[in-house]
Scaffold this motif. Sequence first.
Motif: not given
Lengths: 231, 231, 239, 370, 370
Positions: E82-84, E135-137, E140, E158, E161-166, E191
Amino acid sequence: MLDLTPDEWNAVRLSIKVGLWAMAASLPFGIAIALLLARGKFWGKSLLNGVVHLPLILPPVVTGYLLLLSFGRRGPIGSFLDEYFGIVFSFRWTGAALACAVMGFPLMVRAIRLSIEAVDRRLEAAAGTLGASPLWVFLTVTLPLILPGIVAGMILSFAKAMGEFGATITFVSNIPGETQTLPSAIYTFTQVPGGDAGAMRLTLISIAISMAALVVSEMFARRIGQRLDIG
Amino acid sequence: MLDLTPDEWNAVRLSIKVGLWAMAASLPFGIAIALLLARGKFWGKSLLNGVVHLPLILPPVVTGYLLLLSFGRRGPIGSFLDEYFGIVFSFRWTGAALACAVMGFPLMVRAIRLSIEAVDRRLEAAAGTLGASPLWVFLTVTLPLILPGIVAGMILSFAKAMGEFGATITFVSNIPGETQTLPSAIYTFTQVPGGDAGAMRLTLISIAISMAALVVSEMFARRIGQRLDIG
Amino acid sequence: RADGDVVVFAAASLKNALDAVDAAWKAESGKSATASYAASSALAKQIEEGAPADVFISADLDWMKYLADKKLIKDGSDVKLLGNRIVLVAPKDSAAKADIAANFDLAALLGDGRLAMGDVKAVPAGKYGKAALEKLGVWSSVEGKIAQAENVRAALKLVSTGEAPLGIVYQTDATAEPGVKVVGVFPEDSHPPIVYPVGVTADSKSADAAAYVKYLQSAKAKELFEAQGFTMLAPVVSN
Amino acid sequence: MTLSVAVHHRLGALDLETSFESAGHLTALFGPSGSGKTSLINIIAGLIRPDAGRIVIGDRTLVDTANRRFVPAYRRRVGFVFQDARLFPHLTVRSNLRYGRWFTPQGERYAEFDRVVEMLGIGHLLGRRPALLSGGEKQRVAIGRALLASPRLLLMDEPLASLDDARKAEIMPYLERLRDETRIPIVYVSHSIAEVARLATDVVVMAEGKVAASGPTTEIMQRLDLLPPEEVGEGGAVLDMKVLRHDEGFGMTVLGAAAGEMRVPRVALPEGAVVRVRVRARDVMIATERPQGLSALNILPSRIVDIGKVNGAQVDLRLDCHGDMLVSRITRQSLETLQLTVGRDVFAVIKTVAFDRANLSPGAPLVLTS
Amino acid sequence: MTLSVAVHHRLGALDLETSFESAGHLTALFGPSGSGKTSLINIIAGLIRPDAGRIVIGDRTLVDTANRRFVPAYRRRVGFVFQDARLFPHLTVRSNLRYGRWFTPQGERYAEFDRVVEMLGIGHLLGRRPALLSGGEKQRVAIGRALLASPRLLLMDEPLASLDDARKAEIMPYLERLRDETRIPIVYVSHSIAEVARLATDVVVMAEGKVAASGPTTEIMQRLDLLPPEEVGEGGAVLDMKVLRHDEGFGMTVLGAAAGEMRVPRVALPEGAVVRVRVRARDVMIATERPQGLSALNILPSRIVDIGKVNGAQVDLRLDCHGDMLVSRITRQSLETLQLTVGRDVFAVIKTVAFDRANLSPGAPLVLTS
Ligand SMILES: Nc1ncnc2c1ncn2[C@@H]1O[C@H](COP(=O)(O)OP(=O)(O)OP(=O)(O)O)[C@@H](O)[C@H]1O
Ligand SMILES: Nc1ncnc2c1ncn2[C@@H]1O[C@H](COP(=O)(O)OP(=O)(O)OP(=O)(O)O)[C@@H](O)[C@H]1O
Ligand SMILES: [Mg+2]
Ligand SMILES: [Mg+2]
């Protein structure tokens, strides 16, 4: 202070038994009705809601009479249950439990219903996409999330049972060792000269039991609360 | 069926008045105590919680006596209020309202407290960052979010008032036109051989009033629910 | 509760006296009685619904008649067992004095206070009190000043706490309550006789019910009842 | 205004031990998931009370545990855009947006309702309840709500993460204006180097609760080693250049700096204005002789001053263009084939189209850390 | 497996009227905020019952309103990110992850717990409650939860969306494997053109509830007009090329296609494997004569076949390299200066370092829409 007569000990034991049974036996119905009222969309929902609230609205004596008339030995439901299931309520402790359950029912349903209405239904949808059927969603997501309401409903029901006597005494009378719960015993004391000390003693015992139940429920609720805590 | 005697009409009017006042007057206290119990961390919280539940645990007659002893003409609180504020409860409808408010209080507090515990505190934090002081946060965020609990608490309190008579009659007796509420009137009927028809009539009126209140509250709650709906 | 006990449904106000009598009966005969105390009205309706009661002791004749009319009391088993008096009480620190007679000035005694009594329609003591006041011609002057209580004990409490300056209660209650004093006793002829009738229920299967009712009329029972302030209406029978 | 943060706070397994100063107008917090970015701005906002530390912004001390000072959140006048939108579910979008206004003194309201609503494209949502909004719509309303409180410090936690680029492109200039005109300090959490390079005056790189590096964006951006491996391609030099003239015929703008002239797509700024130009390392080619007949328009004579560590097939060169520094990423093969060595004079070749809007922004007047 | 969606649904002001077919393994949904992407995958998941329409996946008809068929969500075996994040707050991370397993028949469990946990880097979080995650955790864990249900259709809204590129770089290869090896159809909302170009076999572009365009990624990516203005720089050609040989010395791989040979940073694939290469339009320069002494290694002879619409300072050229199509974005100035016309033979010049990992992915065997 604790030198109770055997009859009074009986009343204490009986009250706890009646309170626990009333609470436990009404729980599944309480959850089911609360679900229906919170989620259901059906004709007669207002009616059901009204019926659930009746024991609150009616004077306990009236509730007691209505129980006596329907669940009594000669009442339509009472005789049916007796004949086909061998369940007898009239003038048994089971009847006291029934009366307490009925009196506490609106309180229990309201508490559970409030919790159900506060559940984030998107979580249930998420569980659905993971393969959980509606029943499993209910058991694994809804039920744990409404535990605070269930605990509140149970404690309200138990506390009510510890204080209820109007409907009980009217339905199953006040027979020591069988239907004489603590509040009935207290009532009896208040009806005779010099009974105040006895009433006070039993009242304190009743309060002590209820407080213990309250403290346990609060501890339990705090546990749940911590788990659900939205930091 | 509706040809009531003037006394009975009085009882109907009085019951509604007492119910509304009991509900309205206990509401601010109910919210405050619920907040304290849900959010507060202080010594004696369990005690407060226990005291709030007392009217549920004690047989109503006992609650009535306790009210009489403390809020009666010679009771410590009663005489104080009389002397300094001119507030008199004994044998007045105000006393009936007090008794009903007290009896309904645990139910109201529980409902509101459940709602408070379900509030997402992150929303309150968000309001705080936008400059709202704790009081404003409460008024603009918490209060609207707990409206379902408040409505439930109010309806429970009102319904209880419609059915309460044990504590009322013990505290302020049963004076037609002043303290004789519907349940007291019903009780009187049940105590006379052949009074069933009269009791039934008043009971139906009591049910009708409560149902109307229920329906209104449900409509209101549905409105709120829609607004909060988490699609 | 052992099976075989005599189950007695008795008006709650009899508890003290009846508990003593039951104990004595057990000591003498070895048999037990189990008493269920509640309002006469509730007990009568329970018996009507098949309650396992063997003996019914009502606080007034009305509820006994209610059952007898429905053939729920064994024919001829009912006895007018006990009597009582109603008295006018005041808080123990009260200076009130009254000479209860026709047209005595009860209203003046009350001042702006209220007269506590049992519900005049529902509670026996209230009914008797109202009858007495009517007979004495003072009812109309105090009618608006009555505080009707759920039962006579509650009325007594209203007086003992000072809530009401005067009340009408049973003598049995008044003598045992330290918080009140008796201001006057109503003449016995001012109200219908106060009677506690006893009867054996039609459904009773207990072999001992009749013996129990008989014991209630024994000399020992009379002594115990009178110790609580009741008067014995039934003639003493010997076992 | 200088933002100075030095806090210690224990969060479960994470030991947040952060200390940095930033005199910039927009400080970016950059770091992997779980490194403590959100926790840190929660502390700055006053939503978490740190175990120990000091937070000073300008001349206002928000927190000083040594002196038992703790300004409660509602007195800090921060605008907080949360990672989750956290809209008030019982209020319409309009009321959500207006919420902060009530608590802002009349004279301090600088955000205009209509302007913000238009920029965020949420005009058609004003009457709705948040529950019915899409993810991106929620986030936009959340940004609007924070802005319309006219805060004195803006904290934004990945505010643009769930937005499409078209929308981002509308919001970023507004943030730039806010940064430069109203001089509201902004702390901005982002995973996107492009956003950081464009918006930030200062960068704080976090890792496992600690500050791994901090400094002006121009400096941090050149340190390709600080960037996550996936993002190095996005790194490079950041130059502040002046608008020399516009070439309306071809829709271009000529920028000038010590490095020389550079042609970029038309910039909507007057001549003389300063533009910040991000030159990605991977967009810079090296030529040993001036290329002919090539579509790349920007050819800057420069000298190789440093050859970085080899990284797989690639290697980064630092170029000195008359004082301005550029970074170029080329293959080892080219390094060898072209016989590039430190000190050699070469040409840096940059395509004009390498500069899209994301690489050009009205130059932030860079303020040095005091 | 073919996914065929044709639904009509009214959502407040939005009329969702969507119809597309996708035979691809990973279908990207692309479109601005509020265009109905989330609503559409909610319909595919069975969380919204469409007013009318048909959804068929392979030979399973999930919805057919004409025949009153509606398979409930829990029987669809979809994995929904989900997006959330929507984690279960009362369960630990471990229990959240295991939730879907209970309902998956033993034989159909293909996702390995340890493998997924490791890939997502959430091993240290297993004992925690979701409330304490960043948020990213959260995101994941949500991805893990969906994967570990071993779904037969994966819907991702998405997800990165809230994850870093690594972190993205670790997750994307897993999704690629899922797409190619297990052949689980994936519908992916994003996006980010980079994500779409790398992962998607097919793209559905949405706008205001309607399908603006749909087709294989290679086609859609060349239509720069479909891309939002901010993202056109990211668009371009997508070529499927074969690994010819590895150049271990310089850490490079030589790829071959009709267009010729291309040198890219070392790819961890055996010779003969197919690699999908995204060639961004802005990374392709044009030279009229073969450049000398330039660090760009890939110089492909090609012919201009189309000169696109002028867009500000820029213009897009389509190049034919022996059958393969490339797109080049250059300035109008260069177009004029170099006198480029349709039909002219030129050289396409591409730097090797333009290919970072985001532009290279194990080639999806492209399946044509049936
Ligand atoms: N139940 C509803 N009632 C009314 N409108 C709705 C409802 N659900 C969604 N919408 C509206 O429909 C539109 C599409 O929503 P949706 O969530 O599908 O967008 P999206 O493409 O996922 O956008 P984003 O990228 O912002 O997440 C939005 O404008 C939203 O406000
Ligand atoms: N109250 C808490 N108790 C224990 N651990 C916590 C608590 N709050 C946060 N954490 C942990 O602290 C770490 C930092 O969390 P934080 O939310 O600050 O990360 P972040 O940098 O914002 O990450 P992201 O980019 O994923 O949002 C995380 O590992 C998180 O799980
Ligand atoms: Mg965060
Ligand atoms: Mg969405």
